[in-house]
Design a protein around this motif. Structure first.
Motif, short mmCIF file in Angstrom:
data_model
loop_
_atom_site.label_atom_id
_atom_site.label_comp_id
_atom_site.label_asym_id
_atom_site.label_seq_id
_atom_site.Cartn_x
_atom_site.Cartn_y
_atom_site.Cartn_z
N GLU A 12 0.82 -1.22 0.00
CA GLU A 12 0.00 0.00 0.00
C GLU A 12 0.85 1.27 0.00
OE1 GLU A 12 -2.98 0.07 3.03
OE2 GLU A 12 -3.60 -1.98 2.59
N SER A 13 1.96 1.26 0.72
CA SER A 13 2.75 2.48 0.89
C SER A 13 4.07 2.48 0.14
CB SER A 13 3.04 2.69 2.38
OG SER A 13 3.89 1.66 2.86
N ALA A 14 4.46 1.37 -0.45
CA ALA A 14 5.76 1.19 -1.10
C ALA A 14 6.90 1.19 -0.08
CB ALA A 14 6.01 2.22 -2.18
N ALA A 15 6.56 1.08 1.20
CA ALA A 15 7.60 1.00 2.24
C ALA A 15 8.16 -0.41 2.28
CB ALA A 15 7.02 1.38 3.60
N VAL A 16 9.45 -0.50 2.53
CA VAL A 16 10.11 -1.80 2.65
C VAL A 16 10.90 -1.84 3.95
CG1 VAL A 16 10.25 -2.17 0.16
CG2 VAL A 16 12.17 -1.12 1.33
N GLN A 17 10.82 -2.97 4.60
CA GLN A 17 11.67 -3.22 5.76
C GLN A 17 12.92 -3.86 5.20
OE1 GLN A 17 9.97 -5.84 8.64
NE2 GLN A 17 11.80 -5.86 9.90
N PHE A 18 14.10 -3.32 5.56
CA PHE A 18 15.33 -3.84 4.98
C PHE A 18 16.40 -4.00 6.04
CE2 PHE A 18 15.99 0.69 4.97
CZ PHE A 18 17.35 0.86 5.20
N ARG A 19 17.38 -4.81 5.67
CA ARG A 19 18.55 -5.04 6.52
C ARG A 19 19.78 -4.75 5.69
NH1 ARG A 19 18.78 -10.93 8.87
NH2 ARG A 19 16.88 -10.63 7.79
N CYS A 20 20.78 -4.13 6.35
CA CYS A 20 22.08 -3.90 5.72
C CYS A 20 23.14 -4.18 6.77
CB CYS A 20 22.19 -2.47 5.18
SG CYS A 20 22.11 -1.20 6.45
N ARG A 21 24.41 -4.01 6.42
CA ARG A 21 25.48 -4.30 7.38
C ARG A 21 25.40 -3.41 8.62
NH1 ARG A 21 30.63 -6.55 5.33
NH2 ARG A 21 31.57 -4.98 6.67
N ALA A 22 24.77 -2.24 8.50
CA ALA A 22 24.71 -1.30 9.61
C ALA A 22 23.43 -1.41 10.45
CB ALA A 22 24.84 0.13 9.08
N GLY A 23 22.49 -2.27 10.06
CA GLY A 23 21.28 -2.43 10.86
C GLY A 23 20.04 -2.68 10.04
N GLU A 24 18.87 -2.44 10.65
CA GLU A 24 17.57 -2.65 10.00
C GLU A 24 16.70 -1.42 10.18
OE1 GLU A 24 15.52 -6.25 11.04
OE2 GLU A 24 17.38 -7.40 11.09
N ALA A 25 15.89 -1.12 9.15
CA ALA A 25 15.00 0.03 9.20
C ALA A 25 13.94 -0.11 8.12
CB ALA A 25 15.80 1.32 9.00
N TRP A 26 13.06 0.88 8.06
CA TRP A 26 12.08 1.02 7.00
C TRP A 26 12.55 2.10 6.05
CZ3 TRP A 26 7.87 -1.93 6.09
CH2 TRP A 26 7.39 -2.73 7.12
N GLY A 27 12.25 1.93 4.76
CA GLY A 27 12.52 2.95 3.77
C GLY A 27 11.42 2.91 2.72
N ILE A 32 22.25 2.18 10.90
CA ILE A 32 21.01 2.59 10.26
C ILE A 32 19.95 1.79 10.98
CG2 ILE A 32 19.60 2.55 8.17
CD1 ILE A 32 22.13 2.86 6.54
N ALA A 33 19.08 2.47 11.74
CA ALA A 33 18.14 1.73 12.57
C ALA A 33 16.84 2.49 12.75
CB ALA A 33 18.76 1.45 13.94
N GLY A 34 15.76 1.73 12.80
CA GLY A 34 14.44 2.28 13.08
C GLY A 34 13.65 1.24 13.86
N ASP A 35 12.51 1.65 14.37
CA ASP A 35 11.62 0.73 15.09
C ASP A 35 10.90 -0.10 14.04
OD1 ASP A 35 9.71 -0.60 16.54
OD2 ASP A 35 8.93 1.19 17.54
N LEU A 36 11.17 -1.38 14.00
CA LEU A 36 10.62 -2.23 12.95
C LEU A 36 9.14 -2.55 13.15
CD1 LEU A 36 13.66 -4.60 12.47
CD2 LEU A 36 13.09 -2.50 11.25
N LYS A 37 8.57 -2.15 14.28
CA LYS A 37 7.15 -2.43 14.54
C LYS A 37 6.24 -1.49 13.76
CE LYS A 37 8.23 -4.07 19.12
NZ LYS A 37 8.38 -3.65 20.49
N THR A 74 14.11 7.06 11.40
CA THR A 74 15.36 6.31 11.27
C THR A 74 16.52 7.10 11.86
OG1 THR A 74 14.53 5.32 9.23
CG2 THR A 74 16.90 5.20 9.59
N THR A 75 17.42 6.40 12.51
CA THR A 75 18.66 6.97 13.00
C THR A 75 19.78 6.48 12.09
OG1 THR A 75 17.88 7.01 15.28
CG2 THR A 75 20.27 7.06 14.94
N ILE A 76 20.62 7.39 11.65
CA ILE A 76 21.78 7.07 10.82
C ILE A 76 23.00 7.61 11.54
CG2 ILE A 76 22.94 7.45 8.62
CD1 ILE A 76 20.13 7.85 7.39
#
Length: 128
Positions: A11-26, A62-67, A73-75
């Protein structure tokens, strides 16, 4: 930056992702719909960062509340350069993110740790 998409909100085109620095929404900005799996992307902070801290631990993050998608997001990383136009190049792990810093706060110095907080990040897929 190499990421792994874990979940796609259609619905929103938001994705939950993981990278070497953490997890967040984008928010996915590709022409095609995002799909779970590995992707190479450019991370963009569409609005100038209004809030940042100087000299936090230099651990890349790179981190956000995944809930919740709207969590923000904090970078965090190391400031590599700061242009006269307030564009900061921040090293986050192996990658460099270019982020505009809003005026009015003390400018950070090259080589120091910096942590910014943003309400949204955009992910642009790169075909390398």
């Amino acid at each position: 930056m190499d990421i792994e998409i874990l979940h796609v909100d259609q619905e929103s085109a938001a994705v939950q992702f993981r990278c070497r620095a953490g997890e967040a929404w984008g928010v996915w900005q590709g022409d095609a719909t995002a799909t779970p799996g590995r992707h190479h992307v450019e991370i963009d902070v569409p609005n100038p960062a209004c809030s940042w801290n100087i000299n936090p631990p230099k651990i890349p993050l790179i981190a956000g509340d995944l809930k919740t998608i709207e969590s923000g997001t904090t970078i965090a990383g190391t400031l590599e350069s700061l242009g006269e136009d307030s564009i900061a190049c921040i090293r986050v792990d192996q990658d460099i993110l270019m982020i505009e810093l809003s005026a009015g706060k003390e400018d950070p110095h090259v080589g120091t740790g910096i942590e910014i907080h943003t309400t949204v990040i955009h992910l642009y897929p790169l075909n390398l």
